[in-house]
Design a protein around this motif. Structure first.
Motif, PDB file in Angstrom:
ATOM      1  N   PRO A 179      12.039 -15.095  24.097  1.00 56.27           N
ATOM      2  CA  PRO A 179      12.790 -13.923  23.623  1.00 56.27           C
ATOM      3  C   PRO A 179      13.671 -13.351  24.730  1.00 56.27           C
ATOM      4  O   PRO A 179      13.337 -13.416  25.917  1.00 56.27           O
ATOM      5  N   GLU A 180      14.798 -12.787  24.300  1.00 64.17           N
ATOM      6  CA  GLU A 180      15.727 -12.150  25.216  1.00 64.17           C
ATOM      7  C   GLU A 180      15.833 -10.667  24.897  1.00 64.17           C
ATOM      8  O   GLU A 180      15.298 -10.192  23.886  1.00 64.17           O
ATOM      9  N   GLU A 181      16.520  -9.950  25.752  1.00 66.40           N
ATOM     10  CA  GLU A 181      16.701  -8.519  25.547  1.00 66.40           C
ATOM     11  C   GLU A 181      17.345  -8.264  24.178  1.00 66.40           C
ATOM     12  O   GLU A 181      18.325  -8.902  23.808  1.00 66.40           O
ATOM     13  N   GLY A 182      16.785  -7.343  23.435  1.00 61.78           N
ATOM     14  CA  GLY A 182      17.287  -7.028  22.104  1.00 61.78           C
ATOM     15  C   GLY A 182      16.518  -7.710  20.996  1.00 61.78           C
ATOM     16  O   GLY A 182      16.576  -7.265  19.835  1.00 61.78           O
ATOM     17  N   ASP A 183      15.787  -8.791  21.315  1.00 60.88           N
ATOM     18  CA  ASP A 183      14.951  -9.438  20.306  1.00 60.88           C
ATOM     19  C   ASP A 183      13.700  -8.592  20.064  1.00 60.88           C
ATOM     20  O   ASP A 183      13.270  -7.824  20.926  1.00 60.88           O
ATOM     21  N   ILE A 184      13.115  -8.769  18.890  1.00 61.74           N
ATOM     22  CA  ILE A 184      11.913  -8.030  18.506  1.00 61.74           C
ATOM     23  C   ILE A 184      10.730  -8.995  18.498  1.00 61.74           C
ATOM     24  O   ILE A 184      10.798 -10.056  17.876  1.00 61.74           O
ATOM     25  N   VAL A 185       9.659  -8.638  19.212  1.00 61.70           N
ATOM     26  CA  VAL A 185       8.455  -9.475  19.250  1.00 61.70           C
ATOM     27  C   VAL A 185       7.316  -8.698  18.601  1.00 61.70           C
ATOM     28  O   VAL A 185       6.961  -7.609  19.057  1.00 61.70           O
ATOM     29  N   LEU A 186       6.763  -9.261  17.537  1.00 59.75           N
ATOM     30  CA  LEU A 186       5.672  -8.617  16.807  1.00 59.75           C
ATOM     31  C   LEU A 186       4.351  -9.325  17.109  1.00 59.75           C
ATOM     32  O   LEU A 186       4.280 -10.554  17.089  1.00 59.75           O
ATOM     33  N   THR A 187       3.319  -8.549  17.373  1.00 53.81           N
ATOM     34  CA  THR A 187       1.987  -9.108  17.513  1.00 53.81           C
ATOM     35  C   THR A 187       1.466  -9.459  16.125  1.00 53.81           C
ATOM     36  O   THR A 187       1.465  -8.629  15.221  1.00 53.81           O
ATOM     37  N   LYS A 188       1.041 -10.700  15.973  1.00 52.01           N
ATOM     38  CA  LYS A 188       0.697 -11.223  14.646  1.00 52.01           C
ATOM     39  C   LYS A 188      -0.801 -11.479  14.557  1.00 52.01           C
ATOM     40  O   LYS A 188      -1.374 -12.154  15.407  1.00 52.01           O
ATOM     41  N   TRP A 189      -1.433 -10.961  13.491  1.00 55.97           N
ATOM     42  CA  TRP A 189      -2.877 -10.993  13.362  1.00 55.97           C
ATOM     43  C   TRP A 189      -3.367 -11.912  12.249  1.00 55.97           C
ATOM     44  O   TRP A 189      -4.547 -12.288  12.237  1.00 55.97           O
ATOM     45  N   ARG A 190      -2.539 -12.231  11.293  1.00 52.77           N
ATOM     46  CA  ARG A 190      -2.965 -13.038  10.148  1.00 52.77           C
ATOM     47  C   ARG A 190      -1.889 -14.079   9.847  1.00 52.77           C
ATOM     48  O   ARG A 190      -0.848 -14.111  10.473  1.00 52.77           O
ATOM     49  N   TYR A 191      -2.129 -14.926   8.839  1.00 49.27           N
ATOM     50  CA  TYR A 191      -1.159 -15.964   8.507  1.00 49.27           C
ATOM     51  C   TYR A 191       0.232 -15.379   8.285  1.00 49.27           C
ATOM     52  O   TYR A 191       1.219 -15.865   8.828  1.00 49.27           O
ATOM     53  N   SER A 192       0.322 -14.364   7.459  1.00 52.01           N
ATOM     54  CA  SER A 192       1.624 -13.794   7.108  1.00 52.01           C
ATOM     55  C   SER A 192       2.135 -12.892   8.222  1.00 52.01           C
ATOM     56  O   SER A 192       1.396 -12.073   8.788  1.00 52.01           O
ATOM     57  N   GLY A 193       3.432 -13.019   8.507  1.00 56.79           N
ATOM     58  CA  GLY A 193       4.062 -12.167   9.493  1.00 56.79           C
ATOM     59  C   GLY A 193       4.189 -10.722   9.062  1.00 56.79           C
ATOM     60  O   GLY A 193       4.552  -9.863   9.881  1.00 56.79           O
ATOM     61  N   PHE A 194       3.888 -10.433   7.798  1.00 49.05           N
ATOM     62  CA  PHE A 194       3.948  -9.061   7.299  1.00 49.05           C
ATOM     63  C   PHE A 194       2.612  -8.326   7.430  1.00 49.05           C
ATOM     64  O   PHE A 194       2.587  -7.105   7.402  1.00 49.05           O
ATOM     65  N   ARG A 195       1.494  -9.073   7.543  1.00 49.58           N
ATOM     66  CA  ARG A 195       0.174  -8.450   7.586  1.00 49.58           C
ATOM     67  C   ARG A 195      -0.059  -7.774   8.939  1.00 49.58           C
ATOM     68  O   ARG A 195       0.091  -8.403   9.989  1.00 49.58           O
ATOM     69  N   LYS A 196      -0.407  -6.495   8.902  1.00 50.71           N
ATOM     70  CA  LYS A 196      -0.727  -5.727  10.106  1.00 50.71           C
ATOM     71  C   LYS A 196       0.426  -5.667  11.103  1.00 50.71           C
ATOM     72  O   LYS A 196       0.218  -5.523  12.311  1.00 50.71           O
ATOM     73  N   THR A 197       1.663  -5.818  10.621  1.00 50.04           N
ATOM     74  CA  THR A 197       2.850  -5.637  11.456  1.00 50.04           C
ATOM     75  C   THR A 197       3.791  -4.674  10.730  1.00 50.04           C
ATOM     76  O   THR A 197       3.560  -4.316   9.578  1.00 50.04           O
ATOM     77  N   ASN A 198       4.857  -4.302  11.409  1.00 49.18           N
ATOM     78  CA  ASN A 198       5.857  -3.438  10.772  1.00 49.18           C
ATOM     79  C   ASN A 198       7.131  -4.205  10.446  1.00 49.18           C
ATOM     80  O   ASN A 198       8.221  -3.638  10.443  1.00 49.18           O
ATOM     81  N   LEU A 199       6.993  -5.510  10.158  1.00 50.34           N
ATOM     82  CA  LEU A 199       8.166  -6.315   9.830  1.00 50.34           C
ATOM     83  C   LEU A 199       8.914  -5.759   8.629  1.00 50.34           C
ATOM     84  O   LEU A 199      10.151  -5.672   8.633  1.00 50.34           O
TER      85      LEU A 199
END
Length: 308
Positions: free
Chosen positions: A114-134
């Protein structure tokens, strides 16, 4: 319960893709690029330096660079190390400790860091939407399309695409920018995506949609016959140049009523009012473009060529 050792296999190409059920097209003003779990831990299961890893890295890198040029959000997911049993949940039963056993491998591979300006989400489950603010990130930025890349295709990538669909976010599953445990798993993922929740397409096709979109916006019109040709080709998984202006898309290309209806819905969302009957009565590109142009009140070029 460690990851399986993945044998090399050939990355799918355009001819291997299933037919899509809908005619959505990526729009740089609506889309977010997702780079899913491209961490060294997960990539090490493959034979590095061989297919499909070589194509996977090259294609994601090309998409990332184009999206950055267009000012599109680039979002990464990455699983953390040091998870407690409660945080890991049922993943512990299926996959064991995971990255906990190899914290030095938690970082995104250097080729895609990742570079400056990119968003990195901590991922807890299969789906990138679970427990994240995607979902919130997309809503706040006015985005309702998600271009899905990364690993593994039939697990997190597919689950993320399914959940995007269920939240009325249009997913685009980039068949040669995801990779999997095997070619069979990979093919299953892209087939399910195309039939149930997403548009499946190649990196090259995504880039063709994104690259001209900027110049079309500058010219003041997002519609022309070439865009329609690209949309039809994407739905049929055919090369755009192979589809002529006058051929019968129903009888010659097998375009069915479900797919024609998907054009009606897509174009209505883009501000063009057409009906299923109008498209079915004259199922060729020339007629469709003339119809759309009349609704947009823009000049139709090359009328003599169309025989009108």
């Amino acid at each position: 319960m460690a990851l399986p050792k993945i044998q090399p296999y050939s990355m799918p190409v355009a001819a291997d893709l299933p037919q899509n059920r809908v005619a959505w097209t990526p729009d740089p003003n609506r889309a977010v690029l997702l780079i899913h779990d491209m961490q060294q831990y997960f990539l090490n299961a493959f034979t590095l330096g061989d297919s499909p890893v070589n194509e996977l890295l090259t294609h994601i890198r090309a998409l990332r660079e184009q999206c950055r040029k267009l000012g599109m959000p680039v979002v990464y997911t990455a699983q953390p190390d040091g998870q407690t049993p409660e945080e890991r949940g049922l993943l512990l039963d299926f996959w064991g400790e995971g990255i906990n056993d190899h914290p030095e491998l938690k970082h995104v591979v250097p080729e895609l860091a990742p570079e400056e300006g990119d968003i990195v989400l901590t991922k807890w489950r299969y789906s990138g939407f679970r427990k994240t603010n995607l979902a919130e990130i997309m809503q706040e930025s006015g985005r309702d399309q998600l271009i899905v890349t990364g690993i593994y295709a039939h697990i997190g990538c597919l689950m993320t695409a399914c959940e995007a669909f269920m939240q009325d976010i249009q997913p685009f599953f980039v068949a040669d920018a995801v990779a999997d445990f095997s070619l069979e798993n990979h093919q299953m993922a892209i087939t399910y995506a195309a039939q149930r929740c997403a548009v499946t397409l190649t990196t090259e096709r995504v880039l063709t949609y994104l690259a001209p979109a900027q110049s079309q916006a500058e010219e003041g019109s997002s519609f022309n016959i070439e865009k329609i040709r690209e949309q039809v080709a994407g739905l049929l998984n055919e090369a755009p140049e192979s589809i002529t202006d006058e051929e019968d898309l129903i009888n010659d290309r097998g375009l069915d009523s479900i797919r024609i209806m998907s054009f009606v819905e897509q174009w209505r969302r883009e501000g063009v009012e057409v009906t299923f009957v109008e498209l079915a009565e004259r199922p060729n590109l020339a007629s469709w473009w003339q119809l759309i142009a009349s609704r947009l009140r823009v000049p139709v070029p090359n009328l003599d060529y169309f025989g009108r």
